[in-house]
Scaffold this active site. Sequence first.
Site, short mmCIF file in Angstrom:
data_model
loop_
_atom_site.label_atom_id
_atom_site.label_comp_id
_atom_site.label_asym_id
_atom_site.label_seq_id
_atom_site.Cartn_x
_atom_site.Cartn_y
_atom_site.Cartn_z
N ARG A 66 0.81 -1.22 0.00
CA ARG A 66 0.00 0.00 0.00
C ARG A 66 0.85 1.27 0.00
O ARG A 66 0.39 2.34 -0.38
CB ARG A 66 -1.00 -0.02 1.16
N GLU A 101 4.36 -10.00 15.95
CA GLU A 101 3.80 -10.49 17.20
C GLU A 101 4.22 -11.95 17.41
O GLU A 101 4.67 -12.35 18.47
CB GLU A 101 2.28 -10.35 17.16
#
Lengths: 184, 252
Positions: free
Chosen positions: A71, A108
């Site tokens: 993006r 994570e």
Amino acid sequence: MSACRDDDDDPRIHAIQSRIRVVPDFPKPGIMFQDITTLLLDPKAFKDTIDLFVDRYKGKNISVVAGIEARGFIFGPPIALAIGAKFVPLRKPKKLPGKVYRQEYDLEYGSDCIEMHIGAVEPGERALVVDDLIATGGTLCAAMNLLERAGAEVVECACVIEIPDLKGRERLNGKPLYVLVESR
Amino acid sequence: MNTICRPFAPQISRAKIVLKTTNRYFHSGNSVRTTNSLNTTTAKRAQQARTLQSRLAAAAVGERDHLTSSKDDDEPMADDDRIARIASSIRVIPDFPKPGILFQDITTLLLNPKAFKDTIDLFVERYKDKNINVVAGIEARGFIFGPPIALAIGAKFVPMRKPKKLPGEVISEEYSLEYGTDVIEMHVGAVQAGERALVVDDLIATGGTLSAAIRLLERVGVDVVECACLIELPELKGRDRLGDRPLYVLIS
């Protein structure tokens, strides 16, 4: 010089924020996904987004705009074109042909990696890093590392959206961050 | 009704650049070659004649079609210069992503602000008066060229993505690869029936991805006016896979 917006009453900002769609539980449950594709469907709002960045960076001797796949490829090139800078794509592994710098960063769970062409950026160049959104700041931090390893000076990171609760701003090693909208 | 009033001047065949080994940004790779072989030119003229026919059919009766603008006729060398600069800034990397493939690397073009701007300008000049509502760009390099074109012509930009990248409701289209298949997706509601669209990517090879993108748009009633790429690999005959949808490329 961390900045959100100097003028929160700018009507362009309100329109941009209203065009961003929040999609719950994507890509996994509990995540409120900030979808900028609806912004891209509004030509005026998309143009305003670019103009806000261009107004900030033109005349600042920025010679490189680095955009993070994928993006960042949507917002980076129009900014680069308008300010006369090179556009440098920062990509997932094995997408760029030829010789690359590689930078790993933590997720994570596990880790990921982005790459930049060797030779794309020269020492001393002044660079922006552009992405649609900053969350934890892991990717942006890795992107800055790539540019600094090539000898560039990262002037600022620029994103359309920040998720302040994730404190990504603090992960930028003191580098400034400029965003148009905050998402809470 | 034949409303062609001036000689048809295809832009592609004017790119008469042969192999250049100069202007390298990096130490490896050669510059891309553009060719002007008779067969290619003939095929392109036929394609562009079909393009012109479809353009005339789409234009309102009595309206002048501006496919070949007067600017082209007045300044033929300007286009040549720009295409020459663009061609010489593209780097060819052998054996990537696998042995035997000559990879056309557009990242070196992006490092040349003038060449990058020229690339966008060439597309914008072609499409700005064509009532294009939608520019669809194919992930990921179509995301680099599509948005600047969309912004300049006042169209929406619609990303066509690999599976599971777009949130919310999507429609998918499968297409063949050399071995196996792949899928691209588009958001439901991004485009409306009757809208006029371009599909943009950096390169057309076999045409599989582009033809899947066309099918996605046509499934929801969009009129795909043209596909636009920087580079065509004509030996892979991707153009044939687009059916009667026109293809415009800068370098072939």
